[in-house]
Design a protein around this motif. Structure first.
Motif, mmCIF file in Angstrom:
data_model
loop_
_atom_site.group_PDB
_atom_site.id
_atom_site.type_symbol
_atom_site.label_atom_id
_atom_site.label_comp_id
_atom_site.label_asym_id
_atom_site.label_seq_id
_atom_site.Cartn_x
_atom_site.Cartn_y
_atom_site.Cartn_z
ATOM 1 N N PHE A 79 33.031 36.944 41.864
ATOM 2 C CA PHE A 79 33.969 37.123 40.758
ATOM 3 C C PHE A 79 33.924 35.901 39.852
ATOM 4 O O PHE A 79 34.169 34.774 40.305
ATOM 5 C CB PHE A 79 35.391 37.345 41.257
ATOM 6 C CG PHE A 79 36.296 37.882 40.177
ATOM 7 C CD1 PHE A 79 36.303 39.234 39.874
ATOM 8 C CD2 PHE A 79 37.097 37.029 39.431
ATOM 9 C CE1 PHE A 79 37.105 39.736 38.861
ATOM 10 C CE2 PHE A 79 37.900 37.509 38.417
ATOM 11 C CZ PHE A 79 37.895 38.872 38.123
ATOM 12 N N ALA A 82 36.236 32.172 39.365
ATOM 13 C CA ALA A 82 37.090 32.022 40.547
ATOM 14 C C ALA A 82 37.395 30.565 40.876
ATOM 15 O O ALA A 82 38.447 30.251 41.439
ATOM 16 C CB ALA A 82 36.431 32.692 41.750
ATOM 17 N N ASP A 85 40.771 28.299 39.065
ATOM 18 C CA ASP A 85 41.952 29.046 39.484
ATOM 19 C C ASP A 85 43.238 28.240 39.362
ATOM 20 O O ASP A 85 44.276 28.644 39.869
ATOM 21 C CB ASP A 85 41.784 29.548 40.920
ATOM 22 C CG ASP A 85 41.571 28.407 41.924
ATOM 23 O OD1 ASP A 85 41.536 27.233 41.497
ATOM 24 O OD2 ASP A 85 41.433 28.708 43.122
ATOM 25 N N VAL A 96 40.016 32.201 35.624
ATOM 26 C CA VAL A 96 40.033 33.361 36.506
ATOM 27 C C VAL A 96 41.002 34.427 36.005
ATOM 28 O O VAL A 96 40.749 35.636 36.123
ATOM 29 C CB VAL A 96 40.382 32.942 37.957
ATOM 30 C CG1 VAL A 96 41.827 32.470 38.082
ATOM 31 C CG2 VAL A 96 40.104 34.082 38.927
ATOM 32 N N LYS A 97 42.103 34.000 35.381
ATOM 33 C CA LYS A 97 43.081 34.949 34.845
ATOM 34 C C LYS A 97 42.538 35.660 33.609
ATOM 35 O O LYS A 97 42.817 36.843 33.393
ATOM 36 C CB LYS A 97 44.379 34.217 34.496
ATOM 37 C CG LYS A 97 45.544 35.144 34.157
ATOM 38 C CD LYS A 97 45.977 35.938 35.376
ATOM 39 C CE LYS A 97 47.331 36.605 35.191
ATOM 40 N NZ LYS A 97 47.389 37.584 34.118
ATOM 41 N N TYR A 99 39.332 36.449 33.053
ATOM 42 C CA TYR A 99 38.439 37.493 33.561
ATOM 43 C C TYR A 99 39.243 38.627 34.202
ATOM 44 O O TYR A 99 38.936 39.807 34.019
ATOM 45 C CB TYR A 99 37.472 36.908 34.586
ATOM 46 C CG TYR A 99 36.309 36.151 33.991
ATOM 47 C CD1 TYR A 99 35.189 36.824 33.518
ATOM 48 C CD2 TYR A 99 36.316 34.765 33.908
ATOM 49 C CE1 TYR A 99 34.109 36.138 32.978
ATOM 50 C CE2 TYR A 99 35.250 34.065 33.372
ATOM 51 C CZ TYR A 99 34.153 34.761 32.907
ATOM 52 O OH TYR A 99 33.090 34.069 32.370
ATOM 53 N N ALA A 100 40.255 38.271 34.973
ATOM 54 C CA ALA A 100 41.059 39.284 35.656
ATOM 55 C C ALA A 100 41.766 40.193 34.660
ATOM 56 O O ALA A 100 41.849 41.413 34.874
ATOM 57 C CB ALA A 100 42.075 38.613 36.576
ATOM 58 N N PRO A 116 36.285 35.654 48.062
ATOM 59 C CA PRO A 116 36.774 34.935 46.882
ATOM 60 C C PRO A 116 37.046 33.466 47.184
ATOM 61 O O PRO A 116 37.342 33.091 48.321
ATOM 62 C CB PRO A 116 38.063 35.669 46.530
ATOM 63 C CG PRO A 116 38.518 36.280 47.814
ATOM 64 C CD PRO A 116 37.258 36.657 48.542
ATOM 65 N N HIS A 117 36.970 32.651 46.147
ATOM 66 C CA HIS A 117 37.103 31.201 46.295
ATOM 67 C C HIS A 117 38.463 30.789 46.867
ATOM 68 O O HIS A 117 38.547 29.855 47.663
ATOM 69 C CB HIS A 117 36.881 30.534 44.934
ATOM 70 C CG HIS A 117 36.999 29.051 44.960
ATOM 71 N ND1 HIS A 117 36.122 28.238 45.671
ATOM 72 C CD2 HIS A 117 37.888 28.203 44.372
ATOM 73 C CE1 HIS A 117 36.467 26.982 45.512
ATOM 74 N NE2 HIS A 117 37.537 26.922 44.741
ATOM 75 N N THR A 121 42.423 34.459 43.235
ATOM 76 C CA THR A 121 41.626 35.551 42.664
ATOM 77 C C THR A 121 42.155 36.926 43.056
ATOM 78 O O THR A 121 42.438 37.744 42.174
ATOM 79 C CB THR A 121 40.144 35.410 43.049
ATOM 80 O OG1 THR A 121 39.655 34.153 42.575
ATOM 81 C CG2 THR A 121 39.316 36.521 42.428
#
Length: 270
Positions: A79, A82, A85, A96-97, A99-100, A116-117, A121
């Motif tokens: 992902f 990640a 974060d 990460v947010k 992309y999410a 996930p890291h 995530t």
């Protein structure tokens, strides 16, 4: 269920739906799904290394929606963003947010991610399903065919590595730590919380190997404590600085094909 493998070199679930893809002269990705006899549920798989890769995922989703497909799952083993974060210093993005949010806007029925890291995530992805690294680590250790101890490279990996150890029947875990300058990203020191490693095969387990500095520095600290053999198991092998120094340092280096295909280390396909 049918599968749409957007990376033609990555087909984890069998034959892909037929499609054509290309980049326009301006750099924009485009897709045309050429198979008409589609089932009601589709899983899209992709290895995302750039915003263009993410763009291809999004336009493929739109193409399927326009063909009447309402149930879509995605499999994104690595992902993106990640590691970003948390906001460490003023002016940074919470990547990460970002992309999410783009993924969540597609309203997928399920989003599968691999190792996930951190817990951030899966917390920011809707309808997420986490595939743990337990079986991957187990396969790697079976190839080593000897007794080992697991090495946690830092405090962030502790919770995950103890879960792996429990899954594998209670393998001994050695805790370690490192110091990093949050402004420059440079590592300044490693500490191994065990004084006697003579005769031990130390196996470092972590989620991502980028440049490899963490693992090379930790390997030196482990040798100073008497480690007899050392191996490295990482779920996502980026290897931005190559693998030569890692191979010279470790007896074995394992990864998956979650990020890219590589033939210089032992790669276990997902």
């Amino acid at each position: 269920m049918q599968f749409l493998h957007l990376d033609t070199s990555f087909s984890p679930f069998g034959k892909s739906i037929a499609f054509k893809s290309f980049l326009f002269n301006g750099g924009e990705p485009h897709i045309k799904i050429t198979e008409n006899d589609l089932e009601e549920e589709i899983m899209i798989t992709h290895r995302i290394q750039s915003f263009n890769d993410l763009g291809m995922l999004l336009i493929a989703t739109d193409a399927l929606r326009r063909m009447g497909i309402k149930k879509i799952q995605v499999y994104i083993p690595y992902f993106p963003g990640a590691r970003q974060d948390r906001v460490m210093v003023a002016g940074e993005a919470l990547s990460v947010k970002v992309y999410a949010n783009l993924i969540n806007a597609q309203n997928y029925d399920k989003v599968f991610i691999f190792d996930p890291h951190s817990e951030v995530t899966p917390a920011v992805i809707e309808n997420v399903a986490v595939i743990q690294n337990y079986e991957f680590v187990k396969k790697c250790l079976e190839l080593l065919e000897e007794e080992v101890v697991l090495i946690s490279p830092d405090g962030g990996a502790l919770k995950k590595i103890y879960k792996v150890a429990a899954y594998l029947g209670g393998i001994e875990v050695i805790e370690c730590s490192k110091k990093r300058d949050v402004k420059t990203g440079k590592l300044s020191g490693f500490k191994v919380y065990e004084n006697h490693l003579k005769g031990k095969h130390c196996v470092i387990v972590d989620d991502i190997c980028d440049g490899g500095g963490t693992f090379l520095g930790l390997a030196k600290a482990l040798k100073e404590k008497g480690a007899t053999a050392m191996s490295l198991i990482v779920s996502h092998g980026i290897f931005s600085k190559g693998t030569e120094e890692l191979k010279e340092t470790f007896d074995h280096v394992f990864t998956t094909n979650s990020f890219k295909d590589i033939d210089t280390v032992h790669q276990i396909k997902l």
